[in-house]
Design a protein around this motif. Structure first.
Motif, PDB file in Angstrom:
ATOM      1  N   ILE A   1       3.480 -17.956 -26.185  1.00 22.74           N
ATOM      2  CA  ILE A   1       3.860 -16.709 -26.863  1.00 22.74           C
ATOM      3  C   ILE A   1       2.715 -15.698 -26.812  1.00 22.74           C
ATOM      4  O   ILE A   1       2.918 -14.519 -26.517  1.00 22.74           O
ATOM      5  N   MET A   2       1.492 -16.164 -27.079  1.00 21.62           N
ATOM      6  CA  MET A   2       0.334 -15.272 -27.030  1.00 21.62           C
ATOM      7  C   MET A   2       0.120 -14.753 -25.606  1.00 21.62           C
ATOM      8  O   MET A   2      -0.217 -13.581 -25.409  1.00 21.62           O
ATOM      9  N   GLY A   3       0.332 -15.598 -24.612  1.00 22.60           N
ATOM     10  CA  GLY A   3       0.218 -15.174 -23.225  1.00 22.60           C
ATOM     11  C   GLY A   3       1.239 -14.114 -22.868  1.00 22.60           C
ATOM     12  O   GLY A   3       0.929 -13.137 -22.182  1.00 22.60           O
TER      13      GLY A   3
ATOM     14  N   SER B   1      -6.325 -14.945 -20.837  1.00 17.02           N
ATOM     15  CA  SER B   1      -7.029 -15.586 -21.937  1.00 17.02           C
ATOM     16  C   SER B   1      -8.234 -16.367 -21.429  1.00 17.02           C
ATOM     17  O   SER B   1      -9.323 -16.278 -21.984  1.00 17.02           O
ATOM     18  N   PHE B   2      -8.046 -17.098 -20.349  1.00 10.79           N
ATOM     19  CA  PHE B   2      -9.161 -17.852 -19.783  1.00 10.79           C
ATOM     20  C   PHE B   2     -10.182 -16.927 -19.124  1.00 10.79           C
ATOM     21  O   PHE B   2     -11.382 -17.166 -19.194  1.00 10.79           O
ATOM     22  N   MET B   3      -9.711 -15.837 -18.491  1.00 11.95           N
ATOM     23  CA  MET B   3     -10.623 -14.855 -17.910  1.00 11.95           C
ATOM     24  C   MET B   3     -11.425 -14.177 -19.015  1.00 11.95           C
ATOM     25  O   MET B   3     -12.627 -13.946 -18.873  1.00 11.95           O
TER      26      MET B   3
ATOM     27  N   MET C   1     -11.631 -24.932 -19.750  1.00 13.29           N
ATOM     28  CA  MET C   1     -10.481 -24.690 -20.615  1.00 13.29           C
ATOM     29  C   MET C   1     -10.929 -24.063 -21.924  1.00 13.29           C
ATOM     30  O   MET C   1     -10.916 -24.682 -22.970  1.00 13.29           O
ATOM     31  N   GLN C   2     -11.367 -22.818 -21.861  1.00 15.08           N
ATOM     32  CA  GLN C   2     -11.827 -22.133 -23.061  1.00 15.08           C
ATOM     33  C   GLN C   2     -10.960 -20.915 -23.309  1.00 15.08           C
ATOM     34  O   GLN C   2     -11.166 -19.854 -22.719  1.00 15.08           O
ATOM     35  N   PRO C   3      -9.957 -21.029 -24.170  1.00 11.72           N
ATOM     36  CA  PRO C   3      -9.156 -19.854 -24.470  1.00 11.72           C
ATOM     37  C   PRO C   3      -9.927 -18.877 -25.347  1.00 11.72           C
ATOM     38  O   PRO C   3     -10.735 -19.279 -26.168  1.00 11.72           O
ATOM     39  N   SER C   4      -9.711 -17.605 -25.124  1.00  9.10           N
ATOM     40  CA  SER C   4     -10.393 -16.588 -25.922  1.00  9.10           C
ATOM     41  C   SER C   4      -9.450 -16.057 -26.990  1.00  9.10           C
ATOM     42  O   SER C   4      -8.314 -16.496 -27.109  1.00  9.10           O
ATOM     43  N   GLY C   5      -9.910 -15.088 -27.739  1.00  8.85           N
ATOM     44  CA  GLY C   5      -9.087 -14.461 -28.749  1.00  8.85           C
ATOM     45  C   GLY C   5      -8.068 -13.520 -28.130  1.00  8.85           C
ATOM     46  O   GLY C   5      -7.975 -13.357 -26.906  1.00  8.85           O
TER      47      GLY C   5
END
Length: 82
Positions: free
Chosen positions: A9-11, A41-43, A59-63
């Motif tokens: 959903i956020m994506g 998000s990953f970028m 695998m680090q999702p951002s805000g």
């Protein structure tokens, strides 16, 4: 399972906002827009780690803001390379 649903959903929302902010037409469907936001998000997490100087994990999702900025960068790169 709920975390995966929130990521999708956020994506989608981040991809839609990035497409709205970026000038010009981006011919993408629902799934491509969602994947754009997730990749953004990953970028965004990668760009944030460069700016902050912290180590980056794969695998680090951002805000949410980082997701939108990352998606805009990916749209820009896609336009320049494509």
């Amino acid at each position: 399972m709920f975390g995966l649903f929130l990521l999708i959903i956020m994506g989608l929302v981040a991809g839609l906002i990035a497409r709205a902010v970026m000038p010009g037409r981006q011919p993408m469907g629902f799934i491509a827009t969602t994947l754009l936001g997730i990749a953004g998000s990953f970028m965004g997490g990668f760009l944030g780690s460069i700016v902050s100087g912290h180590s980056w994990r794969l695998m680090q999702p951002s805000g949410f803001i980082g997701s939108i900025i990352g998606a805009i960068v990916l749209l820009w790169l896609g336009r320049k390379l494509g």
